[in-house]
Design a protein around this motif. Structure first.
Motif, PDB file in Angstrom:
ATOM      1  N   GLU A 350       0.863  -1.170   0.000  1.00 40.26           N
ATOM      2  CA  GLU A 350       0.000   0.000   0.000  1.00 40.26           C
ATOM      3  C   GLU A 350       0.903   1.225   0.000  1.00 40.26           C
ATOM      4  O   GLU A 350       1.831   1.313   0.795  1.00 40.26           O
ATOM      5  CB  GLU A 350      -0.887   0.008   1.244  1.00 40.26           C
ATOM      6  N   ILE A 351       0.626   2.123  -0.919  1.00 37.08           N
ATOM      7  CA  ILE A 351       1.409   3.355  -0.967  1.00 37.08           C
ATOM      8  C   ILE A 351       0.461   4.542  -0.933  1.00 37.08           C
ATOM      9  O   ILE A 351      -0.314   4.752  -1.863  1.00 37.08           O
ATOM     10  CB  ILE A 351       2.283   3.422  -2.232  1.00 37.08           C
ATOM     11  N   GLY A 352       0.510   5.320   0.143  1.00 36.80           N
ATOM     12  CA  GLY A 352      -0.311   6.512   0.287  1.00 36.80           C
ATOM     13  C   GLY A 352       0.574   7.717   0.512  1.00 36.80           C
ATOM     14  O   GLY A 352       1.800   7.580   0.589  1.00 36.80           O
ATOM     15  N   PRO A 353      -0.051   8.887   0.613  1.00 38.65           N
ATOM     16  CA  PRO A 353       0.706  10.132   0.805  1.00 38.65           C
ATOM     17  C   PRO A 353       1.648  10.072   2.007  1.00 38.65           C
ATOM     18  O   PRO A 353       2.795  10.530   1.917  1.00 38.65           O
ATOM     19  CB  PRO A 353      -0.397  11.167   1.034  1.00 38.65           C
ATOM     20  N   ARG A 354       1.174   9.536   3.094  1.00 38.80           N
ATOM     21  CA  ARG A 354       2.019   9.433   4.297  1.00 38.80           C
ATOM     22  C   ARG A 354       3.256   8.599   4.022  1.00 38.80           C
ATOM     23  O   ARG A 354       4.351   8.916   4.467  1.00 38.80           O
ATOM     24  CB  ARG A 354       1.222   8.791   5.436  1.00 38.80           C
ATOM     25  N   ASP A 355       3.046   7.504   3.273  1.00 34.50           N
ATOM     26  CA  ASP A 355       4.174   6.625   2.965  1.00 34.50           C
ATOM     27  C   ASP A 355       5.189   7.329   2.076  1.00 34.50           C
ATOM     28  O   ASP A 355       6.389   7.235   2.294  1.00 34.50           O
ATOM     29  CB  ASP A 355       3.680   5.355   2.267  1.00 34.50           C
ATOM     30  N   VAL A 356       4.655   8.032   1.063  1.00 41.44           N
ATOM     31  CA  VAL A 356       5.550   8.720   0.129  1.00 41.44           C
ATOM     32  C   VAL A 356       6.448   9.691   0.893  1.00 41.44           C
ATOM     33  O   VAL A 356       7.662   9.720   0.698  1.00 41.44           O
ATOM     34  CB  VAL A 356       4.739   9.479  -0.946  1.00 41.44           C
ATOM     35  N   SER A 357       5.830  10.455   1.810  1.00 39.99           N
ATOM     36  CA  SER A 357       6.620  11.455   2.530  1.00 39.99           C
ATOM     37  C   SER A 357       7.627  10.788   3.462  1.00 39.99           C
ATOM     38  O   SER A 357       8.648  11.368   3.789  1.00 39.99           O
ATOM     39  CB  SER A 357       5.685  12.387   3.319  1.00 39.99           C
ATOM     40  N   GLN A 358       7.327   9.571   3.862  1.00 41.43           N
ATOM     41  CA  GLN A 358       8.258   8.883   4.767  1.00 41.43           C
ATOM     42  C   GLN A 358       9.172   7.902   4.038  1.00 41.43           C
ATOM     43  O   GLN A 358       9.944   7.174   4.676  1.00 41.43           O
ATOM     44  CB  GLN A 358       7.468   8.140   5.853  1.00 41.43           C
ATOM     45  N   GLY A 359       9.033   7.852   2.715  1.00 40.42           N
ATOM     46  CA  GLY A 359       9.904   6.967   1.947  1.00 40.42           C
ATOM     47  C   GLY A 359       9.677   5.493   2.240  1.00 40.42           C
ATOM     48  O   GLY A 359      10.607   4.687   2.241  1.00 40.42           O
ATOM     49  N   GLN A 360       8.427   5.120   2.468  1.00 41.13           N
ATOM     50  CA  GLN A 360       8.143   3.729   2.808  1.00 41.13           C
ATOM     51  C   GLN A 360       6.874   3.243   2.114  1.00 41.13           C
ATOM     52  O   GLN A 360       6.185   3.998   1.433  1.00 41.13           O
ATOM     53  CB  GLN A 360       7.949   3.593   4.317  1.00 41.13           C
ATOM     54  N   THR A 361       6.578   1.954   2.261  1.00 38.96           N
ATOM     55  CA  THR A 361       5.310   1.402   1.838  1.00 38.96           C
ATOM     56  C   THR A 361       4.792   0.529   2.973  1.00 38.96           C
ATOM     57  O   THR A 361       5.571   0.111   3.834  1.00 38.96           O
ATOM     58  CB  THR A 361       5.447   0.494   0.590  1.00 38.96           C
ATOM     59  N   MET A 362       3.489   0.288   2.971  1.00 43.29           N
ATOM     60  CA  MET A 362       2.949  -0.672   3.939  1.00 43.29           C
ATOM     61  C   MET A 362       2.886  -2.022   3.241  1.00 43.29           C
ATOM     62  O   MET A 362       2.269  -2.152   2.187  1.00 43.29           O
ATOM     63  CB  MET A 362       1.551  -0.246   4.392  1.00 43.29           C
ATOM     64  N   LEU A 363       3.520  -3.005   3.853  1.00 45.99           N
ATOM     65  CA  LEU A 363       3.561  -4.329   3.253  1.00 45.99           C
ATOM     66  C   LEU A 363       2.601  -5.249   4.023  1.00 45.99           C
ATOM     67  O   LEU A 363       2.765  -5.458   5.220  1.00 45.99           O
ATOM     68  CB  LEU A 363       4.997  -4.864   3.315  1.00 45.99           C
ATOM     69  N   ALA A 364       1.591  -5.752   3.308  1.00 52.12           N
ATOM     70  CA  ALA A 364       0.619  -6.640   3.946  1.00 52.12           C
ATOM     71  C   ALA A 364       0.782  -8.040   3.373  1.00 52.12           C
ATOM     72  O   ALA A 364       0.746  -8.238   2.160  1.00 52.12           O
ATOM     73  CB  ALA A 364      -0.797  -6.136   3.710  1.00 52.12           C
TER      74      ALA A 364
END
Length: 481
Positions: A350-364
């Motif tokens: 999952e890639i959302g605005p919060r992830d982009v700004s933190q340079g990460q993705t949520m991996l499920a």
RNA sequence: CGGGGCGUAGCGCAGUCCGGUAGCGCGCUUGGUUUGGGACCAAGAGGUCCCGGGUUCGAAUCCCGGCGCCCCGACCA
């Protein structure tokens, strides 16, 4: 579309659950022809991946692919007595062609031993021509009374290996080698643990001297025969006059084997791992291993998120990961999650605005938890995650199998087990056909295999579970597909 | 081939008992607003009610006869 209907739970009705999973994951569909199935792209891709892996293993062990015809003269099938008796009731026969009655009816192959031996007779003259190690990928037809998607259909896809050797020992060794190949494939790729062993005479392939098999335990505690490898002795060689000149100058019949696995393996994959949400697919065979789901509200967010998502997509693709970006708009992320889960995709990013700004993705992880992963670490991290999931699936399946295996059963335990929870029942066996039949009549369970040494119990059972006479072997019973 | 269930819109179903001219949810199309776990509003498109006979002014509905599918058993990878 069938993809959004609710899935029956396994506890409610295992058969209905199985059908629902197949439909939800869009693996296959019923065809207009009774007993036949259409394998849809998502199902066929799994088969292609299986083929790729197996084909590589066959080639490593010296086998070559060839292709023999779909039609077999009816007289060929009749040449081996047991063989014809075994298959005649299941054959489809073509009697007309080109608008005319055929001189000799043609059987649609239920397996290709007969036509292959007819050809080998032409090709083999000397021991120098041996061994012949052939394989073919094809479809076959066996007229079944009752069919189930992937598990038993009138037409199905498989590979059939056929080998000819100068000695019985060598042929027997070949049959065992392939059994090992099958086992390795089932465990390492399908993450489906199997027990290997020999079939009883009653369960043996029609025309074989000995049949080896891999047996897996499904989630409903029924056994699935996942692959068989046959030592044919000289049975077909004699029926088809497949002779060769020995080094000593004499004439002998060749010794042969045949072995096969089919699209049934996809059914095994489904029933080994899947859950009430839908398909669970081992990463090595997953058509899509990773799905990227972008999340955004505003146009600005959209651009940033999609840009990042595309970057991740490209880098994973380069790394050899089967990955897709689900950029469909007008569909909420949650809806996409459900859809891809039902299809069995192992990992969702999952890639959302919060992830982009933190340079990460949520991996499920499919059926597991969610945690963040740095974008820079994805290329390595995804590989590791997929490998871990693959291993966890095998371990979980093994644990489940062991929990549902009972060793040293008594007669009453065997009855109770098969009336109740099912599973693998290990026990002593006199080897007698009478006991085998009696057990089948009383419990509906059949001997799945006489297990290979590594699966046998310690200490070995000494008495037959049924007649209490001295046991000649240990057997594994289960209700089978 | 025996037992059970079912056949009505792409999918899931209601309507069948008690005959009166076909409906719901989801999906689909168009437009708009939405988007961190199944979005909402509006306007639309979509049907040989499995098939064939019969009864009737009139049949998805009642009667007779077929066919097909799913599940459970006998055959099998």
């Amino acid at each position: 579309m069938s993809s959004e209907q609710a899935i029956t739970t396994r506890a409610t009705d295992f058969s209905a659950w199985y059908n629902d999973v197949v439909m939800r994951a869009e693996l296959a569909d019923y065809s207009p022809v009774r007993g036949c199935m259409v394998i849809r792209p998502r199902g066929y891709r799994i088969w292609e991946l299986m083929q790729q892996a197996l084909d590589g293993m066959f080639k490593e062990t010296g086998h070559e692919n060839a292709y023999f015809p779909l039609f077999i003269p009816q007289s060929f099938l009749a040449k081996e007595a047991d063989h014809v008796e075994g298959f005649a009731p299941q054959t489809a026969v073509v009697t007309r062609g080109g608008g005319k009655e055929l001189e000799e009816p043609l059987v649609v192959r239920p397996t290709s031993e007969t036509i292959i031996y007819a050809m080998l007779s032409k090709w083999i003259q000397s021991y120098r021509d041996l061994p012949v190690l052939l394989n073919q990928w094809c479809n076959i037809v066996r007229w079944e009374m009752r069919t189930r998607l992937f598990l038993r259909t009138t037409e199905f896809l498989w590979q059939e290996g056929h080998t000819a050797h100068a000695t019985g020992e060598e042929a027997e060794a070949e049959a065992r080698t392939i059994l090992g190949v099958y086992r390795r494939f089932m465990e390492e790729w399908i993450a489906m643990p199997v027990i290997t062993g020999v079939k009883t005479d009653a369960e043996r392939f029609a025309g074989a001297v000995r049949t080896y098999a891999c047996e897996a335990l499904m989630q409903d505690n029924r056994a699935l025969q996942a692959g068989t490898s046959h030592f044919l002795g000289q049975n077909f060689a004699k029926a088809f006059e497949t002779k060769y000149q020995t080094a000593a100058g004499g004439l002998d019949y060749v010794w042969s084997t045949s072995w096969g696995v089919s699209t049934r393996l996809i059914g095994g994959l489904i029933m080994t791992h899947s859950d009430d949400v839908g398909l669970v697919c081992p990463p090595r065979l997953a058509p899509v291993q990773v799905v990227i789901v972008p999340i955004f509200k505003t146009d600005t967010e959209r651009d940033a998120v999609l840009q990042t998502a595309r970057g991740v997509l490209e880098s994973l693709k380069k790394g050899g990961v089967r990955v897709v970006l689900d950029h469909r708009e007008g569909m909420k992320p949650g809806a996409k999650y459900y859809e891809w889960e039902g299809r069995g995709v192992p990992v969702r990013l999952e890639i959302g605005p919060r992830d982009v700004s933190q340079g990460q993705t949520m991996l499920a992880k499919r059926g597991g938890s969610k945690s963040p992963m740095r974008i820079g670490e994805l290329e390595v991290g995804i590989r590791a995650t997929l490998d871990t999931m693959q291993n966890e699936l095998l371990a979980a399946a093994k644990t489940r199998r062991e929990q549902n295996s009972v060793r040293g059963v008594s007669r009453q335990q065997l009855i109770d087990l098969m009336e109740g929870p099912g599973g693998f029942a290990y026990g002593g066996f006199c080897g007698g056909e009478k006991c085998e039949t009696a057990i089948k009549d009383a419990t509906k369970a059949t001997v799945r295999v006489l297990p290979d040494p590594e699966f046998r119990s310690q200490p070995a059972p000494t008495r037959c579970v049924w007649c209490d006479q001295p046991a000649t072997t240990e057997a594994v019973w289960a209700k089978a597909y």
